[in-house]
Design an enzyme around this catalytic site. Structure first.
Site, mmCIF file in Angstrom:
data_model
loop_
_atom_site.group_PDB
_atom_site.id
_atom_site.type_symbol
_atom_site.label_atom_id
_atom_site.label_comp_id
_atom_site.label_asym_id
_atom_site.label_seq_id
_atom_site.Cartn_x
_atom_site.Cartn_y
_atom_site.Cartn_z
ATOM 1 N N ASP A 164 83.049 21.803 92.562
ATOM 2 C CA ASP A 164 84.303 21.553 93.156
ATOM 3 C C ASP A 164 84.314 19.747 93.640
ATOM 4 O O ASP A 164 85.177 19.405 94.226
ATOM 5 C CB ASP A 164 83.932 22.164 94.625
ATOM 6 N N GLU A 165 83.732 19.064 92.777
ATOM 7 C CA GLU A 165 84.000 17.451 92.788
ATOM 8 C C GLU A 165 83.620 17.044 91.394
ATOM 9 O O GLU A 165 82.813 17.441 90.383
ATOM 10 C CB GLU A 165 82.992 16.942 93.859
ATOM 11 N N ASP A 178 87.267 15.209 95.478
ATOM 12 C CA ASP A 178 86.375 16.195 96.222
ATOM 13 C C ASP A 178 87.316 17.361 96.840
ATOM 14 O O ASP A 178 88.142 17.127 97.889
ATOM 15 C CB ASP A 178 85.743 15.561 97.362
#
Length: 418
Positions: free
Chosen positions: A112-113, A16
């Site tokens: 973003d993860e 993350d």
């Protein structure tokens, strides 16, 4: 090293990125490092909405979805920048390419993860060594911080990655669940929003431990089948596999209706498109999804059927946007003949929460401003039934359950060509 991996079961990482948009800007302009920074639109207007902010800004109480004026009030030194989505997408692609150097089993969740299944990676080192290496390489090569969770399944890995930010690495085993998770308030559990937490609180379920011990029948009554899934998560059970192919799913939510008579009047047809758009919007809203591709189906009197679609830049879920896009398609492709059936479909649907990270800022702000209206509508429909809010004649809903999936627009170059 093989002894550090379970004989049965899996080892899952959840990577993350920390304050991703702000961190990318600080990596691009090192002069921003250590300063309170927010990413928002309409930076000249104090009513603009903050998309994300640096940890330095968070220390002052600045939060996501907060108006710029409020952020400035809390932190007079707050630096506000417009988003650069091309820069964020390119960085995201580079991050996932780095992850794939360790395993092919990489599943992007949002820009973003993502999850990695490293069960078969003993030759690369222990799980903690691999996590450390990934975190260090992302930081050294891109100057970006991330947190990583290590666990036997996706739910626990996601939960673990949230425990230490920024630049944390956390191991969470199933045996740790009663001690670490059960004392927490149920609303803190991943996958439980404010409304679900309120429903659970109303029947005496205050903590994650209460949820783990709750009666199945009671949970099914207030939350349906999702209640039982949440109970499994609360006990540390999650059988979902890391699925690299999920980024290629293109599924949809749509409605169509056979008209009571063949129609050539354009206004009548546009009114029907509005009713169909309303149905699609409600289903998207109920499932907390957004679409990025709109489709219209037209069946003529002689049963000739055409389906036309187009992909739009920004995700959508509002009725007004769906109707506008559907009407544009309809006017472009309708040949003026009598219409027997009309349909409206939202394609490439994805989770609304994940999509917010990718939305064009102006759409983000408009949606944020209207959240109170959507909440009021949902309360009315929940209390009096969905028919309490509608306009015009009723349109038959297409039978069948909507299919849903994640659709990653920031990985367009990896999609299979249709």
């Amino acid at each position: 090293m093989i002894e550090m991996y379970p004989k049965k079961g899996k080892v899952i990482l959840h990577v993350d990125m920390n304050s991703f948009f702000a961190s990318v800007e600080m990596a691009y302009d090192t002069g921003l490092k250590g300063k309170p920074l927010a990413i928002a639109g309409n930076v000249e207007e104090r009513r603009g909405i903050i998309i994300t902010c640096s940890y330095e800004a968070r220390k002052f109480g600045v939060k996501t979805t907060m108006p710029i004026w409020q952020g400035k009030k809390l932190c007079p030194e707050l630096i506000v920048l417009k988003p650069n989505f091309d820069r964020y997408r390119k960085t995201s692609i580079a991050i996932f390419e780095l992850m794939r150097q360790y395993t092919d089993l990489v599943e992007p969740v949002s820009i973003d993860e993502g999850y990695l299944d490293i069960t078969g990676c003993a030759e690369l080192g222990s799980p903690i060594e691999i996590a450390n290496r990934i975190q260090k390489r992302i930081f050294e090569t891109m100057d970006l911080p991330c947190s990583i969770g290590i666990a036997p399944n996706k739910f626990l890995a996601k939960t673990a990655s949230d425990m230490k930010k920024p630049m944390g690495i956390t191991i969470l085993r199933k045996r740790d669940v009663p001690l670490i998770l059960w004392p927490l308030e149920v609303g803190e559990m991943h996958g439980i929003g404010k409304k679900t937490a309120e429903k659970l609180n109303s029947i005496g379920i205050e903590t994650i431990g209460d949820l783990a011990k709750a009666h199945d029948v009671t949970l099914r009554q207030i939350l349906g089948i999702n209640g039982l899934k949440l109970k499994e998560r609360a006990t540390g059970i999650d059988g979902r596999a890391v699925d690299p192919e999920s980024i290629f799913d293109h599924k949809s939510i749509g409605n169509s209706t056979t008209l009571p008579k063949d129609i050539t009047n354009q206004k009548e047809l546009i009114d029907i498109l509005e009713q169909l758009s309303t149905k699609v919007a409600l289903r998207l809203k109920n499932k907390k999804l957004v679409g990025q591709k709109i489709g219209v189906t037209i069946r003529y009197k002689d049963r000739r059927t055409i389906t036309r679609s187009r992909t739009v830049e920004n995700h959508f879920f509002e009725k007004a946007d769906i109707h506008r896009l559907a009407v544009e398609l309809f006017k472009k492709h309708w040949n003026g003949e009598k219409v027997r059936l009309l349909g409206v479909t939202a394609f490439e649907v994805m989770d609304k929460e994940a999509a917010y990270k990718q939305l064009d800022l102006f759409s983000y702000e408009k949606d944020a401003e209207k959240e109170s209206l959507y909440y009021a509508m949902e309360k009315l429909q929940s209390k009096y039934g969905k028919e309490i809010i509608k306009k015009g004649v009723e349109v038959a809903e297409k039978k069948g359950q909507a299919e849903t999936s994640f659709s990653k627009d920031f990985l367009d170059n990896l999609r299979l060509k249709e």
